[in-house]
Design a protein around this motif. Structure first.
Motif, PDB file in Angstrom:
ATOM      1  N   LEU A  16       0.597  -1.361  -0.061  1.00 31.74           N
ATOM      2  CA  LEU A  16       0.325   0.304   0.029  1.00 31.74           C
ATOM      3  C   LEU A  16       0.816   1.286  -0.062  1.00 31.74           C
ATOM      4  O   LEU A  16       0.387   2.104  -0.584  1.00 31.74           O
ATOM      5  CB  LEU A  16      -0.920   0.012   1.376  1.00 31.74           C
ATOM      6  N   ALA A  17       2.203   0.702   0.819  1.00 30.76           N
ATOM      7  CA  ALA A  17       3.246   2.195   0.503  1.00 30.76           C
ATOM      8  C   ALA A  17       4.309   1.977   0.631  1.00 30.76           C
ATOM      9  O   ALA A  17       4.775   0.831   0.306  1.00 30.76           O
ATOM     10  CB  ALA A  17       2.977   2.892   1.462  1.00 30.76           C
ATOM     11  N   VAL A  18       5.775   2.180  -0.185  1.00 31.74           N
ATOM     12  CA  VAL A  18       6.631   2.298  -0.315  1.00 31.74           C
ATOM     13  C   VAL A  18       7.530   3.261   1.031  1.00 31.74           C
ATOM     14  O   VAL A  18       8.344   3.941  -0.422  1.00 31.74           O
ATOM     15  CB  VAL A  18       7.081   2.455  -1.485  1.00 31.74           C
ATOM     16  N   SER A  19       7.971   3.212   1.774  1.00 35.60           N
ATOM     17  CA  SER A  19       8.190   3.682   3.244  1.00 35.60           C
ATOM     18  C   SER A  19       9.600   3.468   2.819  1.00 35.60           C
ATOM     19  O   SER A  19      10.606   4.667   3.255  1.00 35.60           O
ATOM     20  CB  SER A  19       7.560   3.506   4.490  1.00 35.60           C
ATOM     21  N   THR A  20       9.963   2.100   2.414  1.00 37.21           N
ATOM     22  CA  THR A  20      11.171   1.937   2.640  1.00 37.21           C
ATOM     23  C   THR A  20      11.962   1.068   1.441  1.00 37.21           C
ATOM     24  O   THR A  20      10.921   0.563   0.977  1.00 37.21           O
ATOM     25  CB  THR A  20      11.664   0.694   4.078  1.00 37.21           C
ATOM     26  N   PRO A  21      13.553   1.156   1.032  1.00 42.08           N
ATOM     27  CA  PRO A  21      13.126   0.290  -0.472  1.00 42.08           C
ATOM     28  C   PRO A  21      13.331  -1.216  -0.252  1.00 42.08           C
ATOM     29  O   PRO A  21      12.782  -1.771  -0.723  1.00 42.08           O
ATOM     30  CB  PRO A  21      15.318   1.121  -0.500  1.00 42.08           C
ATOM     31  N   GLU A  22      12.843  -1.592   0.758  1.00 39.11           N
ATOM     32  CA  GLU A  22      13.043  -3.057   0.992  1.00 39.11           C
ATOM     33  C   GLU A  22      11.377  -3.580   0.310  1.00 39.11           C
ATOM     34  O   GLU A  22      11.272  -4.682   0.007  1.00 39.11           O
ATOM     35  CB  GLU A  22      13.267  -3.152   2.365  1.00 39.11           C
ATOM     36  N   HIS A  23      10.684  -2.926   0.620  1.00 36.58           N
ATOM     37  CA  HIS A  23       9.499  -2.818  -0.029  1.00 36.58           C
ATOM     38  C   HIS A  23       8.931  -2.670  -1.578  1.00 36.58           C
ATOM     39  O   HIS A  23       8.109  -3.403  -1.697  1.00 36.58           O
ATOM     40  CB  HIS A  23       8.018  -0.969   0.237  1.00 36.58           C
ATOM     41  N   LEU A  24      10.412  -2.495  -2.508  1.00 34.83           N
ATOM     42  CA  LEU A  24      10.244  -2.692  -3.896  1.00 34.83           C
ATOM     43  C   LEU A  24      10.289  -4.074  -4.016  1.00 34.83           C
ATOM     44  O   LEU A  24       9.979  -4.723  -5.069  1.00 34.83           O
ATOM     45  CB  LEU A  24      11.460  -1.271  -4.357  1.00 34.83           C
ATOM     46  N   PHE A  25      10.854  -5.116  -2.762  1.00 40.23           N
ATOM     47  CA  PHE A  25      11.174  -6.292  -3.198  1.00 40.23           C
ATOM     48  C   PHE A  25       9.957  -7.364  -3.786  1.00 40.23           C
ATOM     49  O   PHE A  25       9.972  -7.945  -3.578  1.00 40.23           O
ATOM     50  CB  PHE A  25      11.954  -6.255  -2.880  1.00 40.23           C
ATOM     51  N   ASP A  26       8.633  -5.917  -3.097  1.00 34.68           N
ATOM     52  CA  ASP A  26       7.686  -7.068  -2.176  1.00 34.68           C
ATOM     53  C   ASP A  26       6.611  -6.541  -3.932  1.00 34.68           C
ATOM     54  O   ASP A  26       5.247  -7.477  -4.735  1.00 34.68           O
ATOM     55  CB  ASP A  26       6.824  -6.583  -0.845  1.00 34.68           C
ATOM     56  N   ILE A  27       7.146  -5.971  -4.579  1.00 36.40           N
ATOM     57  CA  ILE A  27       5.793  -5.295  -5.902  1.00 36.40           C
ATOM     58  C   ILE A  27       6.790  -5.819  -7.516  1.00 36.40           C
ATOM     59  O   ILE A  27       7.907  -6.073  -7.480  1.00 36.40           O
ATOM     60  CB  ILE A  27       6.799  -4.268  -6.319  1.00 36.40           C
ATOM     61  N   ARG A  28       6.350  -7.510  -7.139  1.00 37.16           N
ATOM     62  CA  ARG A  28       6.762  -8.367  -8.357  1.00 37.16           C
ATOM     63  C   ARG A  28       5.914  -8.682  -9.811  1.00 37.16           C
ATOM     64  O   ARG A  28       5.640  -8.973 -10.415  1.00 37.16           O
ATOM     65  CB  ARG A  28       7.021  -9.484  -7.285  1.00 37.16           C
ATOM     66  N   ARG A  29       4.295  -9.073  -9.016  1.00 41.72           N
ATOM     67  CA  ARG A  29       3.311  -8.845  -9.655  1.00 41.72           C
ATOM     68  C   ARG A  29       1.737  -8.106  -9.306  1.00 41.72           C
ATOM     69  O   ARG A  29       1.499  -7.324  -8.704  1.00 41.72           O
ATOM     70  CB  ARG A  29       2.661 -10.549  -9.148  1.00 41.72           C
ATOM     71  N   ILE A  30       1.686  -7.441 -10.910  1.00 37.04           N
ATOM     72  CA  ILE A  30       0.523  -6.205 -10.890  1.00 37.04           C
ATOM     73  C   ILE A  30      -0.552  -6.982 -11.522  1.00 37.04           C
ATOM     74  O   ILE A  30      -0.569  -7.410 -12.635  1.00 37.04           O
ATOM     75  CB  ILE A  30       1.370  -4.450 -11.871  1.00 37.04           C
ATOM     76  N   VAL A  31      -1.401  -6.150 -10.536  1.00 34.58           N
ATOM     77  CA  VAL A  31      -3.219  -7.288 -10.892  1.00 34.58           C
ATOM     78  C   VAL A  31      -3.770  -5.977 -11.725  1.00 34.58           C
ATOM     79  O   VAL A  31      -3.527  -4.447 -10.909  1.00 34.58           O
ATOM     80  CB  VAL A  31      -3.331  -6.960 -10.089  1.00 34.58           C
ATOM     81  N   VAL A  32      -3.946  -5.408 -12.833  1.00 34.29           N
ATOM     82  CA  VAL A  32      -5.078  -4.461 -13.566  1.00 34.29           C
ATOM     83  C   VAL A  32      -5.983  -5.131 -12.420  1.00 34.29           C
ATOM     84  O   VAL A  32      -7.241  -5.961 -13.563  1.00 34.29           O
ATOM     85  CB  VAL A  32      -5.077  -4.831 -14.803  1.00 34.29           C
ATOM     86  N   GLU A  33      -6.754  -4.098 -12.149  1.00 33.98           N
ATOM     87  CA  GLU A  33      -8.432  -4.241 -11.688  1.00 33.98           C
ATOM     88  C   GLU A  33      -8.345  -3.108 -12.647  1.00 33.98           C
ATOM     89  O   GLU A  33      -8.973  -1.779 -11.929  1.00 33.98           O
ATOM     90  CB  GLU A  33      -8.502  -4.175  -9.972  1.00 33.98           C
TER      91      GLU A  33
END
Length: 450
Positions: free
Chosen positions: A126-143
Motif C-alpha cells: 500500500l506504500a513504499v516507505s523503505t527500499p525493502e518494500h520495492l522487493f515486494d512489488i513483483r506482480r501487478i494486477v489490473v483491476e
C-alpha cells in the motif's frame, strides 16, 4: 517550460476531452475512484486518465496516484494507449497500461462507447516507505470495471447461468430466473457478447522508480543490482550489488556480466559513427552555451568550426568520443578508453533484450550531455536538467528535438537504439566486447563485447 509545451515536447500527444458527454463520463469515474469532480469543460488526459489541467485545478497532481503506488486510471477511449504517462513513479506502468488496453481493445472499445472504465494497477503493498518494500512489488494486477459495474454484473450473471445449468429443476426457481433476467438487463447477452477482460496480471521484476530519489532495480538477471540516482540505500538488500551512479566500475561490471550493453560502434566504417558525431555536437553546444555563445541558427558545421576556438572549454567526454570517431573513420590505433573516462558510457547502448528501454534509461542518466537520449529515455531527468540550462541552450535543444526527433519518433529511436527488443523473453545475442577497444581498468583487461 513554456517553450517545450509549445513545441509539443512536454504534455504532447495527450487525449482531448472536449465534449459534455466525455466530461460527464470522466466525472463519474473520478467520483467513483476519489470522490472528486472537475468543473472544467475541456482538458487533456495521459494514458492513465491523469489530466495536468485537473491537477492544477485540484492543486493535487497525484490525485490518481496517492502514495506513488497502486496507480488508479480512467479510460475514456482505447486511443489513450498512444498517450504518454505523466508523473510516472514506475517505469513499467505505461507499458502495463498499454498492453492491457491492446489485449482488450475490442472489449474496451465497446465498454467506453457508453461509459468510462476505471481501475487500479494493484500490487501487494500500500506504500513504499523503505527500499525493502520495492522487493515486494513483483506482480501487478489490473483491476478494472465501468462506473456502472458492467464487468461485475457480467461475472454475477455467469455464475447464475452456471447455477441454472447445473441445478436440477432450476427452471422452476422463479427467484433465480428473475435475478438472471434483471442482471441481463445490465449486461446484455453475454453468451453472444462475452464481457470479460484478459491479461490482467503482469510481472514486474526489473524497473525504475522515482521513489528515494530514483532507483533502478534489476532482479531478474544473472547478477542482480540496485542502482541509485543519488545516495544508495542503507541496509541489507537481497542483491548482488548496491550501487549509485558514481560507482562507474560497479555499473560497468554489472552491464557486462548481464550482457545488457554493447558499443554503438563496433568496427571501422560503421554507419553508427554518425551517432557519436551527433553526441559530440551536443557536447559542443553545451560548452558554447556555458560560454554565453548565441546558438541561434548555428548549423552543426558552424558549431564544429567554433569548437576549435573553444577547445579549452570542451570536456573530456568530447575527447573520448572524438578518439573513437577517428578510429572508426581511419585505420589508426584503437583508443584505450577506460571505464573511469567520462566518455565511457557515451560509447554504449543497450543490447536487444526485454530490458533495453530500462538500460537506455540508466545510460541516459549517466550521459546527461547527450540531450537527445536524455529526452527520449528519461524525460523526468531531462526536465530536471532543462530547468538549470542557460536560455540559449534551452532554445537550441528545444528546436533540435522538435526538428529532428518529434517529426519521426519511431525512426529516430530505431536509428539510435536499434530494433524493438524481443518481448517474448529472447536472450540477447550481443553484449560487451573488445572490438570497440573500451578498456575495463577494474578488471585489467579489455572489456569483451561478444
Amino acid at each position: 517550460m513554456k517553450r517545450l509545451i509549445e513545441k509539443g515536447l512536454m504534455f504532447g500527444n495527450l487525449f482531448a476531452v472536449d465534449s459534455p458527454a466525455l466530461v460527464e463520463r470522466y466525472n463519474r469515474a473520478l467520483r467513483h475512484l476519489t470522490g472528486l469532480a472537475t468543473a472544467l469543460t475541456e482538458f487533456h488526459l495521459d494514458i492513465s486518465g491523469y489530466s495536468p489541467e485537473i491537477g492544477d485545478e485540484l492543486d493535487d497532481h497525484h490525485y490518481l496516484n496517492h502514495g506513488g503506488v497502486n496507480r488508479q486510471f480512467i479510460l475514456l477511449s482505447t486511443e489513450q494507449r498512444h498517450c504518454p504517462l505523466l508523473n510516472a513513479e514506475f517505469s513499467t506502468s505505461r507499458d502495463i497500461l498499454r498492453r492491457f488496453i491492446e489485449a482488450n481493445e475490442q472489449q474496451l472499445f465497446a465498454l467506453t462507447a457508453t461509459d468510462a472504465v476505471a481501475g487500479e494497477l494493484e500490487n501487494s503493498v500500500l506504500a513504499v516507505s523503505t527500499p525493502e518494500h520495492l522487493f515486494d512489488i513483483r506482480r501487478i494486477v489490473v483491476e478494472a470495471d465501468t462506473t456502472a459495474g458492467t464487468l461485475a454484473h457480467a461475472e454475477r450473471l455467469e455464475a447464475l447461468i452456471e447455477r441454472f445449468m447445473g441445478e436440477e429443476d432450476a427452471w422452476l426457481d422463479e427467484a433465480l430466473i428473475g435475478e438472471m433476467v434483471e442482471t441481463a438487463k445490465l449486461t446484455g447477452d453475454i453468451t453472444r457478447n462475452p464481457v470479460r477482460l484478459r491479461h490482467v496480471a503482469f510481472e514486474q521484476k526489473n524497473f525504475w522508480t522515482a521513489h528515494f530519489g530514483g532507483l533502478y532495480l534489476f532482479q531478474d538477471v544473472k547478477r542482480s543490482a540496485l542502482i541509485a540516482s543519488t545516495s544508495k540505500p542503507v541496509g541489507r538488500l537481497p542483491l548482488n550489488a548496491n550501487l549509485s551512479l558514481g560507482d562507474r566500475k560497479g555499473i560497468a561490471r554489472f552491464l557486462r556480466d548481464n550482457q545488457l550493453a554493447e558499443p554503438i560502434v563496433k568496427r571501422h566504417g560503421a554507419d553508427e559513427v554518425a551517432i557519436l558525431r551527433q553526441k559530440m555536437d551536443f557536447i559542443i553546444a553545451d560548452a558554447l552555451a556555458n560560454d554565453s555563445v548565441d546558438l541561434t541558427d548555428l548549423s552543426r558545421s558552424d558549431m564544429r568550426r567554433l569548437a576549435a576556438r573553444y577547445a579549452d572549454s570542451l570536456p573530456k567526454e568530447y575527447e573520448g568520443l572524438a578518439a573513437m570517431v577517428r578510429w572508426a573513420e581511419t585505420r589508426g590505433a584503437r583508443p584505450k578508453i577506460g571505464l573511469e573516462h567520462p566518455s565511457y558510457f557515451y560509447l554504449l547502448r543497450a543490447t536487444d533484450s526485454p530490458d533495453r528501454d530500462l538500460v537506455n534509461m540508466l545510460l541516459a542518466e549517466l550521459t546527461v550531455l547527450d540531450v537527445r537520449q536524455l529526452f527520449i529515455c528519461h524525460k523526468e531527468a531531462f526536465y530536471r536538467h532543462y530547468r538549470t540550462w542557460p536560455e540559449t541552450k534551452k532554445a537550441y535543444v528545444a528546436d533540435l528535438l522538435a526538428r529532428e526527433y518529434a517529426m519521426d519518433k519511431a525512426g529516430a529511436r530505431a536509428y539510435l537504439f536499434g530494433d524493438e527488443p524481443d518481448m517474448n523473453g529472447g536472450v540477447p545475442t550481443t553484449g560487451l566486447g573488445a572490438r570497440a577497444g573500451i578498456r575495463d581498468d577494474a578488471l585489467g583487461q579489455d572489456t569483451q563485447f561478444a
